[in-house]
Design an enzyme around this catalytic site. Sequence first.
Site, PDB file in Angstrom:
ATOM      1  N   PRO A  96       0.789  -1.224   0.000  1.00 22.14           N
ATOM      2  CA  PRO A  96       0.000   0.000   0.000  1.00 22.14           C
ATOM      3  C   PRO A  96       0.830   1.289   0.000  1.00 22.14           C
ATOM      4  CG  PRO A  96      -0.130  -1.121   2.130  1.00 22.14           C
ATOM      5  CD  PRO A  96       0.517  -2.069   1.171  1.00 22.14           C
ATOM      6  N   ASN A  97       0.344   2.224  -0.767  1.00 21.26           N
ATOM      7  CA  ASN A  97       0.873   3.595  -0.874  1.00 21.26           C
ATOM      8  C   ASN A  97       2.176   3.689  -1.671  1.00 21.26           C
ATOM      9  OD1 ASN A  97      -1.208   4.842   0.786  1.00 21.26           O
ATOM     10  ND2 ASN A  97      -0.280   3.735   2.475  1.00 21.26           N
TER      11      ASN A  97
ATOM     12  N   ARG B  87       4.945  10.846  -2.751  1.00 22.18           N
ATOM     13  CA  ARG B  87       4.648  10.579  -1.344  1.00 22.18           C
ATOM     14  C   ARG B  87       5.883  10.886  -0.486  1.00 22.18           C
ATOM     15  NH1 ARG B  87       4.674   4.537   1.256  1.00 22.18           N
ATOM     16  NH2 ARG B  87       3.937   5.171   3.306  1.00 22.18           N
TER      17      ARG B  87
ATOM     18  N   TYR C 261      11.117   9.011   1.108  1.00 22.58           N
ATOM     19  CA  TYR C 261      11.185   7.946   0.107  1.00 22.58           C
ATOM     20  C   TYR C 261      11.873   8.343  -1.202  1.00 22.58           C
ATOM     21  CZ  TYR C 261       7.844   5.807   3.300  1.00 22.58           C
ATOM     22  OH  TYR C 261       7.240   5.284   4.411  1.00 22.58           O
TER      23      TYR C 261
ATOM     24  N   ASN D 161       8.069  -5.514  -0.475  1.00 21.87           N
ATOM     25  CA  ASN D 161       7.902  -4.332   0.362  1.00 21.87           C
ATOM     26  C   ASN D 161       6.415  -4.273   0.703  1.00 21.87           C
ATOM     27  OD1 ASN D 161       7.722  -1.903   1.656  1.00 21.87           O
ATOM     28  ND2 ASN D 161       8.892  -0.741   0.145  1.00 21.87           N
TER      29      ASN D 161
ATOM     30  N   ALA E  49       3.032  -0.589   5.161  1.00 22.94           N
ATOM     31  CA  ALA E  49       2.605  -0.606   6.572  1.00 22.94           C
ATOM     32  C   ALA E  49       2.078  -1.976   7.004  1.00 22.94           C
ATOM     33  CB  ALA E  49       1.556   0.472   6.806  1.00 22.94           C
TER      34      ALA E  49
ATOM     35  N   GLU F 199      12.345  -9.418   2.674  1.00 22.13           N
ATOM     36  CA  GLU F 199      11.629  -8.204   3.074  1.00 22.13           C
ATOM     37  C   GLU F 199      12.481  -6.981   2.764  1.00 22.13           C
ATOM     38  OE1 GLU F 199      11.209  -8.061   7.328  1.00 22.13           O
ATOM     39  OE2 GLU F 199      10.146  -6.149   7.308  1.00 22.13           O
TER      40      GLU F 199
ATOM     41  N   HIS G 281      12.617  -2.507   2.669  1.00 24.02           N
ATOM     42  CA  HIS G 281      12.041  -1.193   2.960  1.00 24.02           C
ATOM     43  C   HIS G 281      12.987  -0.128   2.437  1.00 24.02           C
ATOM     44  CE1 HIS G 281       9.069  -3.039   5.479  1.00 24.02           C
ATOM     45  NE2 HIS G 281      10.028  -3.762   6.020  1.00 24.02           N
TER      46      HIS G 281
ATOM     47  N   ARG H  75      12.699   5.196  12.584  1.00 26.39           N
ATOM     48  CA  ARG H  75      11.452   5.971  12.450  1.00 26.39           C
ATOM     49  C   ARG H  75      10.518   5.710  13.638  1.00 26.39           C
ATOM     50  NH1 ARG H  75       9.015   5.232   6.734  1.00 26.39           N
ATOM     51  NH2 ARG H  75       7.825   7.061   7.423  1.00 26.39           N
TER      52      ARG H  75
END
Length: 150
Positions: A9-10, A17, A22, A73, A76, A97, A99, A106
């Site tokens: 998502p996103n 964004r 990012y 990725n 969230a 995984e 990111h 963060r």
Amino acid sequence: MNILVINGPNLNLLGRREPGVYGSDSLNEIRNEIINEAKRLNVDVEFFQSNHEGGIIDALHSAMDENDGVVLNAGAYTHYSYAIRDAIAAIKIPVVEVHMSNVDARDEFRHNSVIAPVCCGSISGFGKMSYLLGLRAVKEIAEKRADDKI
Ligand code: DQA
């Protein structure tokens, strides 16, 4: 060797964004860099993006029959989706995984990954390079598994 790169998502909004977090590359621009890296590594690469948990789960299930490994990725969902975790545990191919941001630097809620225990490893904090490193890692793991089966 055929690797699936899944974005959650996103991540379709990359470039627009939170560019301070990012970067300014769109998902399509990152995708082109992954394709170049895949050529260099001599692997085929496919892409899938969804803002929906079920779509990501369906893509993971299909990958079991169609791909040798996954770079994921999960956005969230990383931090709370037990359903995606179970899907990764259910499939027999390696999942790495990734990111873009350094999730450990963060917000507190980003420090926990519920998918990490069922992934082969995690790469975080290298911007778009996280995907390139993830591709390299999953290729090596998938090759090793194929060799071990011989
Ligand atoms: C992310 C980190 C997640 O915490 C966040 O929810 C994202 C992107 C990353 O690539 O840094 O959507 O997975």
